[in-house]
Design a protein around this motif. Structure first.
Motif, PDB file in Angstrom:
ATOM      1  N   VAL A 145       0.855  -1.183   0.000  1.00  0.00           N
ATOM      2  CA  VAL A 145       0.000   0.000   0.000  1.00  0.00           C
ATOM      3  C   VAL A 145       0.891   1.232   0.000  1.00  0.00           C
ATOM      4  CG1 VAL A 145      -1.911  -1.186   1.155  1.00  0.00           C
ATOM      5  CG2 VAL A 145      -0.173  -0.007   2.525  1.00  0.00           C
ATOM      6  N   GLU A 146       0.271   2.399  -0.119  1.00  0.00           N
ATOM      7  CA  GLU A 146       1.027   3.627  -0.328  1.00  0.00           C
ATOM      8  C   GLU A 146       1.996   3.950   0.810  1.00  0.00           C
ATOM      9  OE1 GLU A 146      -2.101   3.660  -3.364  1.00  0.00           O
ATOM     10  OE2 GLU A 146      -2.023   3.047  -1.257  1.00  0.00           O
ATOM     11  N   SER A 147       1.774   3.386   1.982  1.00  0.00           N
ATOM     12  CA  SER A 147       2.660   3.649   3.123  1.00  0.00           C
ATOM     13  C   SER A 147       3.723   2.569   3.331  1.00  0.00           C
ATOM     14  CB  SER A 147       1.829   3.785   4.404  1.00  0.00           C
ATOM     15  OG  SER A 147       1.081   2.597   4.636  1.00  0.00           O
ATOM     16  N   THR A 148       3.769   1.580   2.438  1.00  0.00           N
ATOM     17  CA  THR A 148       4.772   0.510   2.563  1.00  0.00           C
ATOM     18  C   THR A 148       6.182   1.088   2.404  1.00  0.00           C
ATOM     19  OG1 THR A 148       3.233  -1.150   1.709  1.00  0.00           O
ATOM     20  CG2 THR A 148       5.580  -1.658   1.561  1.00  0.00           C
ATOM     21  N   PRO A 149       7.122   0.718   3.274  1.00  0.00           N
ATOM     22  CA  PRO A 149       8.476   1.286   3.185  1.00  0.00           C
ATOM     23  C   PRO A 149       9.293   0.687   2.043  1.00  0.00           C
ATOM     24  CG  PRO A 149       8.356  -0.285   4.988  1.00  0.00           C
ATOM     25  CD  PRO A 149       6.951  -0.138   4.460  1.00  0.00           C
ATOM     26  N   PHE A 150      10.451   1.276   1.844  1.00  0.00           N
ATOM     27  CA  PHE A 150      11.378   0.898   0.768  1.00  0.00           C
ATOM     28  C   PHE A 150      12.291  -0.225   1.257  1.00  0.00           C
ATOM     29  CE2 PHE A 150      15.396   2.063  -1.654  1.00  0.00           C
ATOM     30  CZ  PHE A 150      14.922   1.649  -2.886  1.00  0.00           C
ATOM     31  N   HIS A 151      12.394  -1.299   0.466  1.00  0.00           N
ATOM     32  CA  HIS A 151      13.267  -2.427   0.790  1.00  0.00           C
ATOM     33  C   HIS A 151      14.357  -2.536  -0.274  1.00  0.00           C
ATOM     34  CE1 HIS A 151      10.606  -4.037   3.938  1.00  0.00           C
ATOM     35  NE2 HIS A 151       9.636  -3.590   3.169  1.00  0.00           N
ATOM     36  N   SER A 152      15.583  -2.733   0.161  1.00  0.00           N
ATOM     37  CA  SER A 152      16.685  -2.745  -0.802  1.00  0.00           C
ATOM     38  C   SER A 152      17.607  -3.946  -0.678  1.00  0.00           C
ATOM     39  CB  SER A 152      17.520  -1.468  -0.660  1.00  0.00           C
ATOM     40  OG  SER A 152      18.106  -1.406   0.637  1.00  0.00           O
ATOM     41  N   HIS A 153      17.450  -4.755   0.353  1.00  0.00           N
ATOM     42  CA  HIS A 153      18.408  -5.827   0.595  1.00  0.00           C
ATOM     43  C   HIS A 153      18.405  -6.848  -0.547  1.00  0.00           C
ATOM     44  CE1 HIS A 153      20.897  -8.648   2.765  1.00  0.00           C
ATOM     45  NE2 HIS A 153      20.014  -9.609   2.533  1.00  0.00           N
ATOM     46  N   ALA A 164      15.015   4.632  -5.727  1.00  0.00           N
ATOM     47  CA  ALA A 164      15.360   5.789  -4.900  1.00  0.00           C
ATOM     48  C   ALA A 164      15.170   7.094  -5.666  1.00  0.00           C
ATOM     49  CB  ALA A 164      16.801   5.665  -4.408  1.00  0.00           C
ATOM     50  N   SER A 165      15.483   7.091  -6.967  1.00  0.00           N
ATOM     51  CA  SER A 165      15.307   8.312  -7.770  1.00  0.00           C
ATOM     52  C   SER A 165      13.828   8.680  -7.887  1.00  0.00           C
ATOM     53  CB  SER A 165      15.930   8.143  -9.157  1.00  0.00           C
ATOM     54  OG  SER A 165      15.150   7.316 -10.002  1.00  0.00           O
ATOM     55  N   LYS A 166      12.960   7.665  -7.920  1.00  0.00           N
ATOM     56  CA  LYS A 166      11.520   7.948  -7.971  1.00  0.00           C
ATOM     57  C   LYS A 166      11.013   8.491  -6.636  1.00  0.00           C
ATOM     58  CE  LYS A 166      10.359   7.125 -12.206  1.00  0.00           C
ATOM     59  NZ  LYS A 166       9.813   8.222 -13.043  1.00  0.00           N
ATOM     60  N   ILE A 167      11.558   7.986  -5.538  1.00  0.00           N
ATOM     61  CA  ILE A 167      11.210   8.537  -4.227  1.00  0.00           C
ATOM     62  C   ILE A 167      11.600  10.017  -4.168  1.00  0.00           C
ATOM     63  CG2 ILE A 167      11.790   8.473  -1.768  1.00  0.00           C
ATOM     64  CD1 ILE A 167      12.052   5.416  -2.048  1.00  0.00           C
ATOM     65  N   GLN A 171       9.264  13.474  -3.744  1.00  0.00           N
ATOM     66  CA  GLN A 171       9.494  14.490  -2.704  1.00  0.00           C
ATOM     67  C   GLN A 171       9.742  15.875  -3.303  1.00  0.00           C
ATOM     68  OE1 GLN A 171       8.682  13.593   0.330  1.00  0.00           O
ATOM     69  NE2 GLN A 171       8.330  11.611  -0.670  1.00  0.00           N
ATOM     70  N   LEU A 172      10.303  15.918  -4.496  1.00  0.00           N
ATOM     71  CA  LEU A 172      10.432  17.215  -5.171  1.00  0.00           C
ATOM     72  C   LEU A 172       9.047  17.791  -5.484  1.00  0.00           C
ATOM     73  CD1 LEU A 172      13.426  16.462  -7.573  1.00  0.00           C
ATOM     74  CD2 LEU A 172      13.434  18.084  -5.663  1.00  0.00           C
ATOM     75  N   CYS A 173       8.122  16.928  -5.895  1.00  0.00           N
ATOM     76  CA  CYS A 173       6.746  17.390  -6.120  1.00  0.00           C
ATOM     77  C   CYS A 173       6.144  17.937  -4.829  1.00  0.00           C
ATOM     78  CB  CYS A 173       5.881  16.252  -6.649  1.00  0.00           C
ATOM     79  SG  CYS A 173       6.265  15.695  -8.320  1.00  0.00           S
ATOM     80  N   ARG A 174       6.340  17.204  -3.741  1.00  0.00           N
ATOM     81  CA  ARG A 174       5.816  17.667  -2.435  1.00  0.00           C
ATOM     82  C   ARG A 174       6.428  19.009  -2.061  1.00  0.00           C
ATOM     83  NH1 ARG A 174       6.771  13.910   2.310  1.00  0.00           N
ATOM     84  NH2 ARG A 174       5.351  15.367   3.323  1.00  0.00           N
ATOM     85  N   ASP A 175       7.724  19.160  -2.323  1.00  0.00           N
ATOM     86  CA  ASP A 175       8.412  20.392  -1.954  1.00  0.00           C
ATOM     87  C   ASP A 175       7.888  21.574  -2.770  1.00  0.00           C
ATOM     88  OD1 ASP A 175      10.523  21.567  -0.312  1.00  0.00           O
ATOM     89  OD2 ASP A 175      11.562  21.936  -2.202  1.00  0.00           O
ATOM     90  N   TYR A 176       7.646  21.357  -4.067  1.00  0.00           N
ATOM     91  CA  TYR A 176       7.102  22.440  -4.898  1.00  0.00           C
ATOM     92  C   TYR A 176       5.669  22.788  -4.483  1.00  0.00           C
ATOM     93  CZ  TYR A 176      10.711  23.696  -8.215  1.00  0.00           C
ATOM     94  OH  TYR A 176      11.851  24.235  -8.786  1.00  0.00           O
ATOM     95  N   HIS A 177       4.928  21.799  -4.021  1.00  0.00           N
ATOM     96  CA  HIS A 177       3.582  22.081  -3.506  1.00  0.00           C
ATOM     97  C   HIS A 177       3.671  22.914  -2.228  1.00  0.00           C
ATOM     98  CE1 HIS A 177      -0.678  21.435  -2.698  1.00  0.00           C
ATOM     99  NE2 HIS A 177      -0.356  21.090  -1.468  1.00  0.00           N
ATOM    100  N   ARG A 178       4.573  22.529  -1.339  1.00  0.00           N
ATOM    101  CA  ARG A 178       4.713  23.228  -0.064  1.00  0.00           C
ATOM    102  C   ARG A 178       5.239  24.648  -0.258  1.00  0.00           C
ATOM    103  NH1 ARG A 178       8.881  23.906   3.586  1.00  0.00           N
ATOM    104  NH2 ARG A 178      10.291  22.631   2.306  1.00  0.00           N
ATOM    105  N   ARG A 179       6.243  24.806  -1.124  1.00  0.00           N
ATOM    106  CA  ARG A 179       6.871  26.114  -1.295  1.00  0.00           C
ATOM    107  C   ARG A 179       6.085  27.048  -2.218  1.00  0.00           C
ATOM    108  NH1 ARG A 179      12.402  26.297   0.123  1.00  0.00           N
ATOM    109  NH2 ARG A 179      13.276  24.241   0.655  1.00  0.00           N
TER     110      ARG A 179
END
Length: 338
Positions: A145-153, A164-167, A171-179
């Motif tokens: 689901v949308e809150s599932t964390p990132f697994h890399s092992h 990671a680049s998609k994450i 967050q850049l989208c979130r930052d532009y929304h916030r700012r």
């Protein structure tokens, strides 16, 4: 939640990375729903004019050659637009070949596109993310689901860099929304397949490679025991999700856009074989050294119920029908490759 709805009819849309599988399908979807203009922005490094050949000559479609690493190109392309779909990205196979280039495009390129949207006062951005934000390996299991964390092992570096680049893009989208108050919706795509399929996505490539082997009279290959779970979404369903993300009142959200149900590798190979008219039994093989494969830790499902709640979207095309359409296209005049 404020009303961030952007109707399609009468508005102009920029598709960054538009000469692509998803870009061409979405352009057609937007034009069919009355978009005043659709601008396809692409440097044709990964996209191709063949992918949009069926749209050539449309009076409300424009192809602009440009590079996401050049902000002035994006600033000019976004002039007069109301919404932008951000598709341009290196996927895992490309990231494996050129990680520096991939990180540049997937991070700085997204930042440039968001800056062009801000500077041109676009009303809404839709960002194409990926279920790669959940990672790969043994930790990826059960209900994602949308809150599932990132697994890399245990996953290949290129896959983790891509996820990671998609994450970071989200967050850049979130930052532009916030700012800056820029409205956005993030869609976390499952592996996309359908007409005008290319040879670049690691999991979708498996469909094409299986079909090609069958057509050559060779046995299709299954890595491991064939029990790995794959998640696909038909390109027409995804084009509809992109449209509905613009039309929705939603903003500052990220939702999964997956197909109706997961499928195992063994089921996928047997289905492709059946729809291609039959062929030899598959052979089970080990991993090819140096080849990037995206594996999961076991059975999992990418839940798309939140997209239904937020956007009113759910997938409509099941795997059998989607593969039937893809194979029909591959065997058509347009789909035949030299």
């Amino acid at each position: 939640m404020p009303d961030a709805a952007l109707p399609i009819a009468g508005h102009r849309f920029l598709i960054v990375g538009g000469a692509s599988l998803v870009g061409s399908a979405t352009a057609g979807e937007l034009l069919d729903h009355g978009a005043a203009e659709v601008v396809l922005f692409d440097n044709l490094a990964f996209g191709s004019e063949e992918a949009i050949a069926h749209l050539r000559g449309h009076p409300r479609l424009r192809l602009v050659r440009g590079d996401v690493m050049r902000l002035p190109d994006l600033l000019r392309a976004a002039e007069g637009c109301h919404g932008a779909l951000l598709l341009a990205a290196y996927m895992t196979l490309s990231m494996d070949r050129d990680p520096w280039g991939g990180l540049d495009v997937n991070i700085r390129g997204v930042q440039n596109a968001l800056e062009a949207a801000r500077a041109n006062r676009l009303r809404k951005v839709v960002f194409a993310s990926s279920n790669a934000v959940y990672g790969y390996g043994p930790g990826v299991s059960g209900e994602l689901v949308e809150s599932t964390p990132f697994h890399s092992h245990g996953a290949p570096p290129a896959a983790i860099l891509y996820g990671a680049s998609k994450i970071i893009g989200e967050q850049l989208c979130r930052d532009y929304h916030r700012r800056h108050g820029l409205d956005y919706v993030v869609l976390r795509y499952s592996t996309v397949y359908g007409e005008r399929q290319h040879y670049r996505a690691a999991n979708a490539l498996y469909i094409i490679e299986t079909y090609d082997r069958i057509r050559r009279g060779e046995r299709p290959q299954i890595y491991g025991d064939g029990s790995e779970t794959k998640h696909f979404v038909y390109v027409g369903d995804l084009a509809r999700a992109n449209r509905m993300a613009f039309e929705s009142a939603a903003t500052d959200v990220a939702v999964n856009t997956s197909g109706p149900a997961p499928i195992t590798t063994r089921e996928l190979v047997r289905l492709v074989t059946e729809l291609a008219g039959g062929g030899p039994e598959p052979e089970f093989v080990g991993d090819e050294p140096g080849k990037v494969r995206l594996t999961s830790g076991g059975a999992f499902r990418i839940a798309h119920e939140e997209a239904g709640r937020v956007l009113g979207w759910k997938p409509q095309v099941d795997m059998r029908e989607g593969l039937r359409r893809l194979i029909a296209w591959l065997e058509s005049n347009e789909g035949k490759r030299p």
